[in-house]
Design a protein around this motif. Sequence first.
Motif, mmCIF file in Angstrom:
data_model
loop_
_atom_site.group_PDB
_atom_site.id
_atom_site.type_symbol
_atom_site.label_atom_id
_atom_site.label_comp_id
_atom_site.label_asym_id
_atom_site.label_seq_id
_atom_site.Cartn_x
_atom_site.Cartn_y
_atom_site.Cartn_z
ATOM 1 N N ALA A 246 3.531 19.054 6.844
ATOM 2 C CA ALA A 246 4.573 18.134 7.305
ATOM 3 C C ALA A 246 5.706 18.052 6.284
ATOM 4 N N VAL A 247 5.368 17.964 5.015
ATOM 5 C CA VAL A 247 6.381 17.892 3.964
ATOM 6 C C VAL A 247 7.176 19.197 3.922
ATOM 7 N N ARG A 248 6.495 20.317 4.011
ATOM 8 C CA ARG A 248 7.178 21.614 3.995
ATOM 9 C C ARG A 248 8.133 21.738 5.176
ATOM 10 N N GLU A 249 7.667 21.378 6.360
ATOM 11 C CA GLU A 249 8.507 21.472 7.561
ATOM 12 C C GLU A 249 9.722 20.545 7.456
ATOM 13 N N PHE A 250 9.519 19.341 6.976
ATOM 14 C CA PHE A 250 10.623 18.398 6.794
ATOM 15 C C PHE A 250 11.656 18.984 5.828
ATOM 16 N N THR A 251 11.182 19.469 4.691
ATOM 17 C CA THR A 251 12.069 20.030 3.682
ATOM 18 C C THR A 251 12.841 21.229 4.210
ATOM 19 N N LYS B 282 0.812 -1.215 0.000
ATOM 20 C CA LYS B 282 0.000 0.000 0.000
ATOM 21 C C LYS B 282 0.848 1.269 0.000
ATOM 22 N N LYS B 283 2.038 1.206 -0.567
ATOM 23 C CA LYS B 283 2.949 2.347 -0.515
ATOM 24 C C LYS B 283 2.391 3.583 -1.217
ATOM 25 N N GLU B 284 1.493 3.398 -2.175
ATOM 26 C CA GLU B 284 0.907 4.545 -2.874
ATOM 27 C C GLU B 284 0.006 5.386 -1.968
ATOM 28 N N GLU B 285 -0.335 4.870 -0.816
ATOM 29 C CA GLU B 285 -1.153 5.612 0.141
ATOM 30 C C GLU B 285 -0.316 6.549 1.006
ATOM 31 N N TYR B 286 0.996 6.543 0.826
ATOM 32 C CA TYR B 286 1.904 7.305 1.678
ATOM 33 C C TYR B 286 2.846 8.173 0.864
ATOM 34 N N THR B 287 3.236 9.274 1.462
ATOM 35 C CA THR B 287 4.309 10.100 0.926
ATOM 36 C C THR B 287 5.560 9.734 1.693
ATOM 37 N N PHE B 288 6.607 9.406 0.966
ATOM 38 C CA PHE B 288 7.870 8.951 1.536
ATOM 39 C C PHE B 288 8.959 9.883 1.025
ATOM 40 N N LEU B 289 9.568 10.638 1.923
ATOM 41 C CA LEU B 289 10.670 11.524 1.552
ATOM 42 C C LEU B 289 11.883 11.164 2.390
ATOM 43 N N SER B 290 13.003 11.046 1.727
ATOM 44 C CA SER B 290 14.235 10.699 2.409
ATOM 45 C C SER B 290 15.301 11.703 2.019
ATOM 46 N N VAL C 188 27.385 11.105 7.512
ATOM 47 C CA VAL C 188 26.099 11.255 6.845
ATOM 48 C C VAL C 188 25.002 10.745 7.777
ATOM 49 N N ASN C 189 24.026 11.600 8.045
ATOM 50 C CA ASN C 189 22.874 11.251 8.872
ATOM 51 C C ASN C 189 21.641 11.278 7.980
ATOM 52 N N TYR C 190 20.895 10.179 7.977
ATOM 53 C CA TYR C 190 19.720 10.070 7.126
ATOM 54 C C TYR C 190 18.465 10.429 7.906
ATOM 55 N N ALA C 191 17.542 11.048 7.186
ATOM 56 C CA ALA C 191 16.247 11.398 7.774
ATOM 57 C C ALA C 191 15.167 11.043 6.761
ATOM 58 N N THR C 192 14.089 10.483 7.247
ATOM 59 C CA THR C 192 12.974 10.097 6.385
ATOM 60 C C THR C 192 11.672 10.474 7.055
ATOM 61 N N ILE C 193 10.727 10.880 6.246
ATOM 62 C CA ILE C 193 9.380 11.142 6.739
ATOM 63 C C ILE C 193 8.423 10.297 5.899
ATOM 64 N N ILE C 194 7.515 9.647 6.592
ATOM 65 C CA ILE C 194 6.469 8.863 5.933
ATOM 66 C C ILE C 194 5.145 9.370 6.499
ATOM 67 N N VAL C 195 4.311 9.883 5.607
ATOM 68 C CA VAL C 195 3.035 10.459 6.027
ATOM 69 C C VAL C 195 1.944 9.896 5.136
ATOM 70 N N LYS C 196 0.863 9.504 5.745
ATOM 71 C CA LYS C 196 -0.286 9.005 4.983
ATOM 72 C C LYS C 196 -0.855 10.158 4.150
ATOM 73 N N ASN C 197 -1.136 9.903 2.885
ATOM 74 C CA ASN C 197 -1.615 10.944 1.976
ATOM 75 C C ASN C 197 -2.936 11.562 2.415
#
Length: 65
Positions: free
Chosen positions: A50-55, A15-23, A33-42
């Motif tokens: 949430a996407v704006r704040e993460f970015t 069901k990955k299409e139901e989520y926005t995944f940004l890494s 290198v430190n990785y950060a990811t946000i996964i938010v239900k569309n």
Amino acid sequence: MRNRLFQYWFSQYEKKEEYTFLSSSVIDEEGVVNYATIIVKNSNPYLADAVREFTETIQMFNRKP
């Protein structure tokens, strides 16, 4: 390595299409290198916020002082 594995797991999720995944990544002062990811239900009413704040946060950490 963990980041690639996590991205692989998520890519296999049915069901990955139901989520926005940004890494992204941030390189610290020691060059680590430190990785950060946000996964938010569309359907989340705050998805755009949430996407704006993460970015913006990733951009802030990547700016050199």
